[in-house]
Design an enzyme around this catalytic site. Structure first.
Site: not given
Ligand SMILES: *Cc1c(COP(=O)(O)O)cnc(C)c1O
Length: 477
Positions: A114-117, A120
């Protein structure tokens, strides 16, 4: 570069100070004092991306905002973060053309799909660096219903000086998401499944954070989406997307972004304010359409959690858009007194604020290029099916919301439209099966993940018991 709070605190801070903080002490959000203009450097940035790659582009952009980390160290951090080994391709955020002029930019090829990687992973390396420099420790406490928790854990696993305590509603995440988080065996990662719903988890996080002496003694921090470093990391892929679909630096493009907390698209706003030629920023929401309502009417009306629907694009199921205050601050010409009144007094007294009659909403609204649309479960299914039948491509439910809205907004002959792909379909397989009648593709690395041993403790929704876990873990060292 100095940072200020949207709510008017006169104090100015440097990047590394706000890195480890959440909200500003006055309750506002941090923003840089100004957005550096890069119009004249666009050709040079294009060359950097094409010849030296994403990590070097990230360094070039981050160094405009970070002047309290030596350049060599910052460069080492971006090069350690954005590698083919972690993100799967040299492009890091590769684009593919779905149909004439409509592109997908893949942001979901990192460790948790997911794009949060994207942000993060950098945050994990920044935290480790800064904590070592300060000889300090941090206990990250968070609540998750899926993507944020796993992205945080995969970014912080094995990092020196950091522990993660992640609360999730027991039995309510998808089996794939549970497997992703609970299979981590790292000693600094603590999965706590709370007997309750997501709001119970969030209430516990708030209760612990509001206990100031506990917070200080146990060095409690967060990694939520209002962290400026996360937003800044996301600015980079707007540039990377732009360079991949254009040939020269005067061509405009537009972006459509599946939105919940307004973090991802707020990074697009920052890129645009820096001079990246973005014509429109299209906000795509699901049935929880707080943001669509604002951009259509000028009225911002956060919902209660009881009025927030559970949808098949769950990472956009928000009641209030926590990053939205940053955008409104710019919309109001950075008038913090006015902003503070809207977000404290007005919202508390009447439950909404209304900028429809405000000339700044009319004129600056146009200048900032924002438009919006919404999508429903039926739209999601239809879009996933159409993209499969028309292009033999599987897209996830959040990306489908954005493709639906992008097609509505886009006219033939318009500038290229980039849709940000925010997750891979395997994370939300139940809805993909409903739409297509078959399981979505699973990247080989995730075969059998559901069968791995799980490391999780189940606890009642009780603040004291959660605090006890943190106390014990901290003393054990
Ligand atoms: C978090 C998330 C979003 C929403 O992003 P915001 O920055 O909160 O607007 C959209 N899609 C997926 C898959 C996500 O995980």
């Amino acid at each position: 570069m100095q940072y200020l709070s949207t709510r008017g605190d006169p104090e100015r801070k440097r990047f590394c100070d706000i890195l480890l903080e959440g909200l500003a002490p006055d309750g506002g959000l941090y923003l840089p004092e100004h957005y550096p203009n890069i119009s004249a450097q666009l050709p040079a940035l294009r060359t950097i991306y094409q010849e030296q790659g994403y990590a070097e582009l990230a360094f070039a952009i981050l160094s405009l905002y970070i002047d309290d980390i030596p350049a060599d160290d910052l460069r080492a951090l971006t090069h350690k973060t954005y590698t083919k080994a972690v993100f799967g391709t040299d492009a890091i955020t590769p684009v593919r053309e779905l149909e004439q002029g409509l592109w997908l930019e893949g942001l979901s090829n990192g460790p948790t799909l997911a794009f949060k990687d994207m942000a993060m992973q950098l945050l994990g390396n920044l935290f480790e660096y800064e904590l070592a420099r300060r000889k300090a420790e941090l206990n990250i406490l968070g609540a998750t219903s899926g993507d944020t928790g796993s992205a945080a854990e995969y970014a912080m696993r094995g990092k020196q000086g950091v522990r993660v305590f992640m609360l999730s509603p027991h039995g309510r995440m998808s089996p794939f998401q549970q497997a992703q988080m609970f299979s981590l065996q790292d000693a600094n990662i603590f999965n706590i499944a709370v007997e309750g719903v997501f709001d119970d988890c969030q209430d516990i996080v708030k209760a612990v954070s509001n206990d100031l002496s506990f917070k200080q003694q146990y060095k409690i921090g967060t990694v939520n989406s209002i962290n400026w470093a996360r937003l800044l990391a996301q600015v980079v892929y707007y540039f990377a997307g732009y360079f991949q679909v254009t040939k020269n630096d005067s061509e405009p493009v537009s972006f459509t972004v599946p939105s919940g907390n307004f973090g991802n698209i707020c990074a697009g706003h920052v890129a645009r304010q820096m001079g990246l030629p973005i014509k429109q920023l299209v906000v795509a929401t699901n049935e929880n359409d707080v943001l669509d309502e604002f951009f259509k009417t000028g009225i911002y009306r956060p919902r209660s959690s009881a009025n927030t629907l559970e949808t098949s694009s769950p990472s956009m199921d928000i009641s209030k858009a926590s990053n939205f205050e940053r955008f409104v601050f710019d919309l109001l010409g950075r008038n913090s007194a006015e902003l503070k009144t809207l977000f404290t007094t007005t919202l508390a007294e009447q439950g909404f604020f209304d900028l429809s009659a405000d000339p700044r909403f009319q004129t600056q609204h146009a200048r900032f290029g924002f438009v919006s649309g919404r999508s429903t479960h039926a739209d999601r299914l239809a879009t996933i099916r159409a993209v499969w039948q028309g292009h033999q491509q599987e897209i996830d439910t959040h990306t489908a919301d954005a493709v639906k809205v992008a097609r509505e907004v886009r006219q033939a002959g318009d500038e290229p439209m980039l849709v940000l792909e925010t997750a891979l379909p395997i994370k939300f397989s139940a809805t993909i099966i409903e739409a297509l009648g078959h399981e979505p593709q699973r990247p080989a690395a995730f075969n059998g993940i559901e069968d791995l041993p799980k490391r999780v403790q189940v606890l009642p929704a009780d603040v004291q018991q959660i605090k006890a876990v943190i106390e014990q873990a901290t003393q054990a060292v």
